[in-house]
Design a protein around this motif. Structure first.
Motif, PDB file in Angstrom:
ATOM      1  N   LEU A 430     -13.180  16.753 -12.705  1.00  0.00           N
ATOM      2  CA  LEU A 430     -12.113  16.867 -11.716  1.00  0.00           C
ATOM      3  C   LEU A 430     -11.935  15.564 -10.948  1.00  0.00           C
ATOM      4  N   TYR A 431     -13.028  14.969 -10.513  1.00  0.00           N
ATOM      5  CA  TYR A 431     -12.937  13.713  -9.765  1.00  0.00           C
ATOM      6  C   TYR A 431     -12.307  12.617 -10.621  1.00  0.00           C
ATOM      7  N   HIS A 432     -12.723  12.542 -11.876  1.00  0.00           N
ATOM      8  CA  HIS A 432     -12.168  11.526 -12.778  1.00  0.00           C
ATOM      9  C   HIS A 432     -10.664  11.698 -12.945  1.00  0.00           C
ATOM     10  N   ARG A 561      -3.474  10.086   7.366  1.00  0.00           N
ATOM     11  CA  ARG A 561      -2.485   9.065   7.736  1.00  0.00           C
ATOM     12  C   ARG A 561      -3.109   8.010   8.637  1.00  0.00           C
ATOM     13  N   LYS A 562      -3.873   8.457   9.630  1.00  0.00           N
ATOM     14  CA  LYS A 562      -4.538   7.508  10.527  1.00  0.00           C
ATOM     15  C   LYS A 562      -5.504   6.626   9.760  1.00  0.00           C
ATOM     16  N   ALA A 563      -6.278   7.236   8.859  1.00  0.00           N
ATOM     17  CA  ALA A 563      -7.248   6.463   8.079  1.00  0.00           C
ATOM     18  C   ALA A 563      -6.552   5.473   7.157  1.00  0.00           C
ATOM     19  N   MET A 564      -5.469   5.910   6.504  1.00  0.00           N
ATOM     20  CA  MET A 564      -4.761   5.030   5.575  1.00  0.00           C
ATOM     21  C   MET A 564      -4.045   3.911   6.318  1.00  0.00           C
ATOM     22  N   ASP A 565      -3.496   4.220   7.479  1.00  0.00           N
ATOM     23  CA  ASP A 565      -2.842   3.179   8.272  1.00  0.00           C
ATOM     24  C   ASP A 565      -3.842   2.115   8.730  1.00  0.00           C
ATOM     25  N   ASN A 566      -5.098   2.506   8.853  1.00  0.00           N
ATOM     26  CA  ASN A 566      -6.145   1.559   9.267  1.00  0.00           C
ATOM     27  C   ASN A 566      -6.789   0.845   8.088  1.00  0.00           C
ATOM     28  N   GLY A 567      -6.203   0.990   6.901  1.00  0.00           N
ATOM     29  CA  GLY A 567      -6.704   0.257   5.741  1.00  0.00           C
ATOM     30  C   GLY A 567      -7.815   0.956   5.001  1.00  0.00           C
ATOM     31  N   LEU A 568      -7.667   2.247   4.743  1.00  0.00           N
ATOM     32  CA  LEU A 568      -8.692   3.026   4.055  1.00  0.00           C
ATOM     33  C   LEU A 568      -8.946   2.454   2.664  1.00  0.00           C
ATOM     34  N   PRO A 569     -10.192   2.104   2.340  1.00  0.00           N
ATOM     35  CA  PRO A 569     -10.483   1.579   0.995  1.00  0.00           C
ATOM     36  C   PRO A 569     -10.441   2.685  -0.054  1.00  0.00           C
ATOM     37  N   GLY A 570     -10.642   2.301  -1.301  1.00  0.00           N
ATOM     38  CA  GLY A 570     -10.597   3.258  -2.393  1.00  0.00           C
ATOM     39  C   GLY A 570     -11.789   4.188  -2.432  1.00  0.00           C
ATOM     40  N   CYS A 571     -11.727   5.139  -3.369  1.00  0.00           N
ATOM     41  CA  CYS A 571     -12.780   6.157  -3.481  1.00  0.00           C
ATOM     42  C   CYS A 571     -14.044   5.587  -4.119  1.00  0.00           C
ATOM     43  N   PHE A 572     -15.183   6.070  -3.642  1.00  0.00           N
ATOM     44  CA  PHE A 572     -16.463   5.740  -4.257  1.00  0.00           C
ATOM     45  C   PHE A 572     -17.206   7.047  -4.501  1.00  0.00           C
ATOM     46  N   PRO A 573     -17.484   7.390  -5.777  1.00  0.00           N
ATOM     47  CA  PRO A 573     -18.168   8.658  -6.062  1.00  0.00           C
ATOM     48  C   PRO A 573     -19.608   8.624  -5.571  1.00  0.00           C
ATOM     49  N   VAL A 582     -20.699  21.006  -6.251  1.00  0.00           N
ATOM     50  CA  VAL A 582     -20.594  20.142  -5.083  1.00  0.00           C
ATOM     51  C   VAL A 582     -20.045  18.783  -5.506  1.00  0.00           C
ATOM     52  N   MET A 583     -19.042  18.318  -4.784  1.00  0.00           N
ATOM     53  CA  MET A 583     -18.448  16.999  -5.003  1.00  0.00           C
ATOM     54  C   MET A 583     -18.482  16.235  -3.688  1.00  0.00           C
ATOM     55  N   VAL A 584     -18.985  15.005  -3.743  1.00  0.00           N
ATOM     56  CA  VAL A 584     -19.009  14.148  -2.564  1.00  0.00           C
ATOM     57  C   VAL A 584     -18.517  12.762  -2.964  1.00  0.00           C
ATOM     58  N   PHE A 585     -17.588  12.227  -2.190  1.00  0.00           N
ATOM     59  CA  PHE A 585     -17.174  10.840  -2.387  1.00  0.00           C
ATOM     60  C   PHE A 585     -16.871  10.242  -1.025  1.00  0.00           C
ATOM     61  N   SER A 586     -16.892   8.917  -0.966  1.00  0.00           N
ATOM     62  CA  SER A 586     -16.653   8.233   0.302  1.00  0.00           C
ATOM     63  C   SER A 586     -15.469   7.293   0.167  1.00  0.00           C
ATOM     64  N   ARG A 587     -14.844   7.034   1.306  1.00  0.00           N
ATOM     65  CA  ARG A 587     -13.797   6.028   1.413  1.00  0.00           C
ATOM     66  C   ARG A 587     -14.038   5.297   2.734  1.00  0.00           C
ATOM     67  N   GLY A 588     -14.693   4.150   2.654  1.00  0.00           N
ATOM     68  CA  GLY A 588     -15.054   3.439   3.869  1.00  0.00           C
ATOM     69  C   GLY A 588     -16.035   4.250   4.689  1.00  0.00           C
ATOM     70  N   ASP A 589     -15.702   4.508   5.949  1.00  0.00           N
ATOM     71  CA  ASP A 589     -16.578   5.257   6.850  1.00  0.00           C
ATOM     72  C   ASP A 589     -16.348   6.765   6.781  1.00  0.00           C
ATOM     73  N   LEU A 590     -15.488   7.212   5.880  1.00  0.00           N
ATOM     74  CA  LEU A 590     -15.242   8.642   5.722  1.00  0.00           C
ATOM     75  C   LEU A 590     -16.006   9.175   4.516  1.00  0.00           C
ATOM     76  N   VAL A 591     -16.600  10.342   4.677  1.00  0.00           N
ATOM     77  CA  VAL A 591     -17.312  11.014   3.589  1.00  0.00           C
ATOM     78  C   VAL A 591     -16.656  12.384   3.380  1.00  0.00           C
ATOM     79  N   PHE A 592     -16.262  12.667   2.148  1.00  0.00           N
ATOM     80  CA  PHE A 592     -15.582  13.915   1.806  1.00  0.00           C
ATOM     81  C   PHE A 592     -16.560  14.798   1.031  1.00  0.00           C
ATOM     82  N   VAL A 593     -16.803  15.987   1.542  1.00  0.00           N
ATOM     83  CA  VAL A 593     -17.804  16.893   0.968  1.00  0.00           C
ATOM     84  C   VAL A 593     -17.131  18.207   0.599  1.00  0.00           C
ATOM     85  N   PHE A 594     -17.281  18.617  -0.673  1.00  0.00           N
ATOM     86  CA  PHE A 594     -16.667  19.850  -1.167  1.00  0.00           C
ATOM     87  C   PHE A 594     -17.734  20.719  -1.827  1.00  0.00           C
TER      88      PHE A 594
END
Length: 672
Positions: A430-432, A561-573, A582-594
């Motif tokens: 799914l992530y791919h 939107r706030k994160a992207m406007d501040n230059g959110l980098p790409g995804c890192f698995p 369980v799926m976890v990936f990060s984008r800069g200082d944000l961590v997405f946990v599912f």
């Protein structure tokens, strides 16, 4: 010219560098031909709408048309009692052009008119090709051009607005079906009632469908007849301008669906057999007829057609201040087989001689023109083949689109929901699929668009909940099927948006799980408007569960939107555990946990992170989103080294089943 840029990005294109170079040279040669080897700009060339059609001058009226096969043309209308009269006979000049000049008092604002076209062995009434206002008689249903010269010109107040191009968060909308009443909604009603919802929802771009005039309302605007006319079904040109103007004053881009991939085959309303020939605007052999869409295909290699279509691009940008276009049916344009029943599995499939070189040149010209007029303009391609270089710069040998719609993503969700149980979903796969894109392109992710909401298909929420939507969407009627559907609806939309590589799209109403499909008035439903509307009262009703999904979508979009406007980098698995779901990936200082598991909640689950402190920004399990408040969102998570390795840290979390969370790494306090 240097195509090496595209090839450098993707070395697998090296065997085809010669073809890419040849295509770019064709673009250069065509540009030089159209602009007189640089004696004028491409914008200057794309000025057909300023010459052809009906124009009021200081001396009266002038009307011009291009119809090389015609032998006689008469202007007919109210003023001529709809009869051929010598006073309204056009005169032929050079290059198949016709002209007539009339006194000022001949025509009045609101008059209806057409052309009576005569050609060898035939004749017929036609709507002028550059008509900028076309109306339908409510009784006879006949379309006519209309003189549109109001005494007061529209006053724009959006001079300070600048198109935002980096991260479009698109709200796809159809004006006519945007109201709750069972009728055709208007530009003004959309501006007053729907635009504030879009602003509140956090979207920064509106994509308007069905703007170019089309004879059949149920075509969703994709069988265009009059390319320069904003459909009169929704109101006047000034009403549309007021909508765009207000959106700009609220800081929102407005782009439109631009249909240059084909044209309606209607002859009385459209361009087919306009001057009695099948070859004026379209290919005159089998290439001129689209086998799947029952429509006509433009001859993109013909100078007059290039002039018409490029002028159309300029017209909408300048006359209505649109900020760009979503080009419809690009795959169909790129290939003579229209990409039908073709699996694009290798690079050879893009370079095997089935490509429409003339269409490739036209699309490159269109993108060059659009960005010449407005360097910040948005150009989005609806393209499913993955054509290499589609979103590469023209200088690097590409076609020059800014974004490509990730059309495979909604198909992925349909397939997963239909063909698999939750237990079978693979996190790594799914992530791919959600993150894959060509190196040179930015993509717009979406879980579903208008396509999935039409009769014959189903929206995600309808696939998840089905008939239970009609009986268990009240907060007083608990239901496990509805709970599952709402939970997955939120997770699917968050993971789709969070993995975007450029932008995101939502179709009007899908954000709150609109319960019914779209079915336009037709004979099969007794010409009913019941399903061609949006039921906003459902999401506004705090006693129903729809607002759970709407509120989550609002907070999700604002956060991203706030994160992207501040230059959110790409995804890192970070973590893909198929067994635990369980799926976890990060984008800069944000961590997405599912945690997609249907039943298993995880206690003390280790989430690899960079050293530091973390807090929860968004939690799909909060009760305000229809969840169960199983996590304390006020907690601050302190990372801990893993196995006493200082460079490897984790936080331990409780992950309830079917939930998603977005965490933020807190700034490290400065030490003085």
């Amino acid at each position: 010219m240097n195509t090496i840029g595209l090839v450098r990005l993707d070395p697998w294109l090296k065997p085809f560098e010669g073809i890419i170079t040849q295509r770019h040279r064709r673009f250069i040669n065509t540009t030089e031909s159209l602009t007189g080897a640089g004696t004028q700009s491409l914008t200057d060339f794309a000025s057909g709408h300023l010459y052809f059609g009906l124009h009021r001058t200081s001396k009266g009226w002038v009307f011009r048309e291009w119809a090389p096969n015609a032998t006689d043309i008469y202007l007919v209308g109210n003023f001529s009692d709809w009869k051929n009269q010598e006073a309204y006979r056009l005169h032929r000049i050079d290059n198949g052009q016709w002209v007539i000049e009339l006194p000022t008092d001949t025509l009045r604002h609101g008059d209806l008119y057409k052309l009576h076209m005569v050609w060898p062995n035939g004749s017929g009434d036609r709507i002028p090709s550059y008509a900028n206002r076309v109306v339908q008689d409510p009784h006879t249903h006949i379309f006519s051009a209309q003189v549109w010269q109001p005494d007061t010109r529209f006053t724009w107040t959006d001079e300070s607005f600048r198109t935002r191009t980096d991260n479009p968060l698109i709200y796809e909308a159809h004006i006519g079906m945007s109201g709750e009443k069972g009728d055709v909604s208007t530009y003004n009603e959309f501006r007053i009632n729907v635009l504030p919802r879009i602003v509140k929802g956090g979207y920064n771009t509106i994509q308007l469908m069905a703007i170019q005039e089309h004879p059949y309302y149920g075509s969703f605007g994709y069988h265009v007849s009059n390319f320069f006319a904003a459909t009169s079904r929704f109101g006047t040109p000034e009403d549309l301008k007021a909508l765009v103007n207000e959106a700009h004053n609220l800081g929102i881009n407005v782009i439109m669906d631009l249909v240059h991939s084909h044209a309606v085959k209607n002859e009385i309303e459209g361009l087919s057999k306009f001057d009695g020939s099948y070859s004026q605007y379209f290919y005159d052999d089998d290439r001129g007829f689209h086998p799947a869409w029952d429509s006509r295909c433009f001859n993109y290699g013909k100078g007059e057609v290039q002039h018409f279509l490029l002028s159309n691009c300029r017209y909408w940008l300048e006359e209505y201040h649109f900020d760009g276009f979503r080009f419809d049916g690009v795959t169909s344009m790129l290939y003579h087989n229209h990409g039908l029943e073709v699996n694009f599995t290798s690079y050879n499939d893009y370079f095997k001689g089935e490509e429409n070189e003339e269409a490739i040149t036209y699309l490159t010209l269109a993108n060059q023109l659009i960005h010449e007029i407005n360097p910040q303009a948005l150009s989005v391609a609806e393209e499913m083949s993955g054509y290499p270089g589609l979103c590469a710069s023209v200088d690097d040998g590409g076609i020059g689109f800014d974004f490509r719609l990730s059309m495979g993503v909604p198909d992925l969700w349909i397939k997963m929901i239909k063909d698999q149980t939750d237990e079978d979903w693979k996190m790594g796969f799914l992530y791919h699929e959600l993150t894959q894109h060509r190196a040179e392109e930015r993509t717009i992710n979406y879980a579903e668009s208008h396509d999935q909401a039409l009769v014959g298909d189903k929206t995600i929420i309808f696939r998840l909940i089905d008939k239970e939507m009609y009986t268990h969407m009240s907060k007083t009627t608990p239901n496990l099927v509805v709970d599952r559907g709402i939970a997955l609806h939120k997770m699917i939309r968050l993971v789709t948006m969070a993995t975007n590589s450029g932008g995101y799209l939502n179709f009007m109403g899908n954000e709150f799980g609109h319960p019914e499909w779209i079915d336009f008035p037709r004979e099969g439903n007794n010409w009913s408007y019941h399903y061609a509307r949006r039921q906003w009262s459902l999401v506004d009703n705090e006693e129903l569960k729809y607002h759970f999904m709407g509120d989550f979508d609002r907070d999700m979009v604002h956060l991203m939107r706030k994160a992207m406007d501040n230059g959110l980098p790409g995804c890192f698995p970070v973590l893909m555990n198929d067994d635990d779901k369980v799926m976890v990936f990060s984008r800069g200082d944000l961590v997405f946990v599912f945690n997609f598991h249907p039943s298993a909640s995880r206690t003390g689950y280790g989430i690899p992170v960079a050293p530091g402190k973390y807090r929860i920004l968004l939690d799909s399990d909060r009760d305000i989103y229809g969840g169960f408040n199983r996590v304390d969102d006020n907690l601050v998570f302190f990372s801990q080294p893993v196995s006493k390795m200082a460079s490897h840290h984790q936080i331990l979390m409780y992950l309830p089943n079917r939930t998603a969370m977005v965490l933020e790494k807190l700034p490290t306090p400065k030490v003085y």
